[in-house]
Design an enzyme around this catalytic site. Structure first.
Site, mmCIF file in Angstrom:
data_model
loop_
_atom_site.group_PDB
_atom_site.id
_atom_site.type_symbol
_atom_site.label_atom_id
_atom_site.label_comp_id
_atom_site.label_asym_id
_atom_site.label_seq_id
_atom_site.Cartn_x
_atom_site.Cartn_y
_atom_site.Cartn_z
ATOM 1 N N ASN A 103 17.778 32.061 -7.054
ATOM 2 C CA ASN A 103 18.837 33.188 -7.620
ATOM 3 C C ASN A 103 20.070 33.694 -6.605
ATOM 4 O OD1 ASN A 103 16.513 34.053 -5.761
ATOM 5 N ND2 ASN A 103 17.284 36.180 -6.650
ATOM 6 N N GLY A 130 16.424 25.090 -8.071
ATOM 7 C CA GLY A 130 17.527 26.085 -8.455
ATOM 8 C C GLY A 130 18.534 26.209 -7.467
ATOM 9 N N GLU A 134 22.088 24.800 -9.048
ATOM 10 C CA GLU A 134 22.880 25.946 -9.535
ATOM 11 C C GLU A 134 24.244 25.858 -8.752
ATOM 12 O OE1 GLU A 134 22.833 28.084 -11.931
ATOM 13 O OE2 GLU A 134 20.778 27.264 -12.515
ATOM 14 N N ASP A 240 14.283 18.234 -14.928
ATOM 15 C CA ASP A 240 14.389 17.816 -16.355
ATOM 16 C C ASP A 240 15.156 16.536 -16.366
ATOM 17 O OD1 ASP A 240 13.177 20.447 -16.822
ATOM 18 O OD2 ASP A 240 15.129 21.305 -17.435
ATOM 19 N N HIS A 285 7.712 29.906 3.178
ATOM 20 C CA HIS A 285 6.676 29.265 4.032
ATOM 21 C C HIS A 285 6.828 28.043 4.743
ATOM 22 C CE1 HIS A 285 2.557 27.433 4.710
ATOM 23 N NE2 HIS A 285 2.460 28.846 5.037
ATOM 24 N N GLY A 306 9.524 41.647 -1.141
ATOM 25 C CA GLY A 306 8.061 41.429 -1.332
ATOM 26 C C GLY A 306 7.169 42.627 -0.478
ATOM 27 N N LYS A 326 3.122 30.549 13.774
ATOM 28 C CA LYS A 326 4.537 30.457 13.108
ATOM 29 C C LYS A 326 5.440 31.158 13.674
ATOM 30 C CE LYS A 326 1.759 29.268 8.827
ATOM 31 N NZ LYS A 326 1.216 29.516 7.483
#
Length: 355
Positions: A103, A130, A134, A240, A285, A306, A326
């Site tokens: 996004n 995306g 995009e 797709d 991640h 989040g 990490k």
């Protein structure tokens, strides 16, 4: 009636304080009576409190990533001969791994990300399908401002796809198909001729070359040899198109094993490593997990909305990543609880854009 204040009430309300440390920082906002520059305003965020202070901390950490050189560190006993010359140590910088959700490429943050890639401020990128498609689609047609409350059924009947308060005409995806499918044919022919299969990163690099458009993030990634990793490459319009192509001209192979090795090795070989992650999910991640290979990142900046109460990695604070190895225990890290479109332009303006 007694006029004496009850002792227990007085003791509860007037609890004495411990002495305040000399190093304590007092809360203070910007003085708008002064003609503050943007840099002075952003510097004042450190003392405002709440998420403003988190953004101020993020700016400080990113500047530390940018300024670090291997010459800042003593030579270790097991240092490779390649890194002994002073000039090499002075040129060896912190590798910055940038992650973002799709996004954000749909939004105007695309131009901020393009700036970072064009000027070689990042060593590697991890994003979603995306986040790849995009960028190319925007080279073929515009995305428009709209409204969060638009009726989905009405938009569907008019061939308009909503992304939050943005809309993308479905014709843009048709243009994307017309552009992409001949490239897939060529890539398949090259694979068959050479026996060399594609990886998601080499696939993206090729598309960056083919788009040949300076408005594209991945054109600049191609030009500057910055690897772009997309573990979920088929999760979107790209998937797709690959699906359709598999019927019309089957045989194209994308090898994800090559990419996980390449990303993990880039992490392992980094003398210093920093993460800047916008959003959550796969991009967050995958970078953090690559940091595990080197026993954790040295610097970490998360920007997302989040929450951690559901146990999601997307909402997890940096300290959870420390428990997994990490992020290093002595690392400098912060999470800014905010929409990245609000704060990331400010962060870049206060850091990378100062060069």
């Amino acid at each position: 009636m007694s006029t004496a204040v009850p002792v227990e009430a007085s003791a509860a309300v007037l609890q004495p304080s411990e002495p305040v440390s000399d190093s304590a920082i007092s809360v203070q906002g910007p003085d708008l009576e002064k003609n503050l520059s943007l840099q002075e305003l952003l510097k004042s965020y450190e003392r405002i409190g709440f998420q403003a202070s988190s953004l101020g901390r993020a700016i400080d950490i990113v500047n530390r990533m940018r300024k670090w050189r291997l010459s800042d560190e003593p030579i270790s006993v097991d240092e490779s001969e390649d890194y002994l010359p002073p000039e090499i140590r002075a040129q060896t910088r912190c590798d910055i791994f940038l992650g973002y959700t799709s996004n954000l490429i749909s939004s105007g943050l695309r131009e901020i990300i393009l700036y970072l890639v064009k000027h070689k401020h990042v060593a590697a990128i991890v994003t979603t399908a995306g986040g790849i498609e995009e960028d190319f689609i925007k080279c073929l047609g515009k995305t428009y401002l709209a409204d969060f409350n638009m009726d989905g059924a009405d938009l569907r009947s008019r061939g308009m796809n909503r992304i939050g308060n943005l809309v993308v005409p479905n014709d843009n995806y048709c243009k994307f198909e017309d552009w992409l499918l001949p490239i897939l044919d060529t890539m398949l022919a090259e694979q068959q001729a050479t026996g060399e299969v594609w990886s998601p990163s080499s696939f993206i690099r090729r598309l960056g070359k083919e788009i040949n458009n300076e408005e594209s993030v991945y054109y600049w990634a191609y030009k500057n040899d910055i690897p772009v990793f997309c573990p979920a490459l088929t999760d979107g319009s790209l998937g797709d198109m690959i699906y359709f192509h598999s019927f019309r001209n089957p045989g194209l192979i994308l090898d994800i094993v090559r990419d996980i090795r390449a990303l993990n090795e880039l992490s392992r070989k980094s003398k210093k490593a920093g993460m800047i992650i916008l959003g959550g999910g796969v991009c967050k991640h995958q970078i953090a997990n690559a940091m595990l290979i080197r026993n954790g990142a040295d610097y970490s900046v998360y920007i997302n909305t989040g929450q951690e109460f559901d146990g999601s990695d997307s909402g997890a604070r940096p300290d959870e990543a420390v428990s997994w190895g990490k992020i290093r225990a002595d690392a400098e890290s912060v999470k800014v609880f905010a929409d990245a479109t609000l704060v990331f332009p400010l962060l870049v303006a206060a850091t990378f854009a100062q060069d």
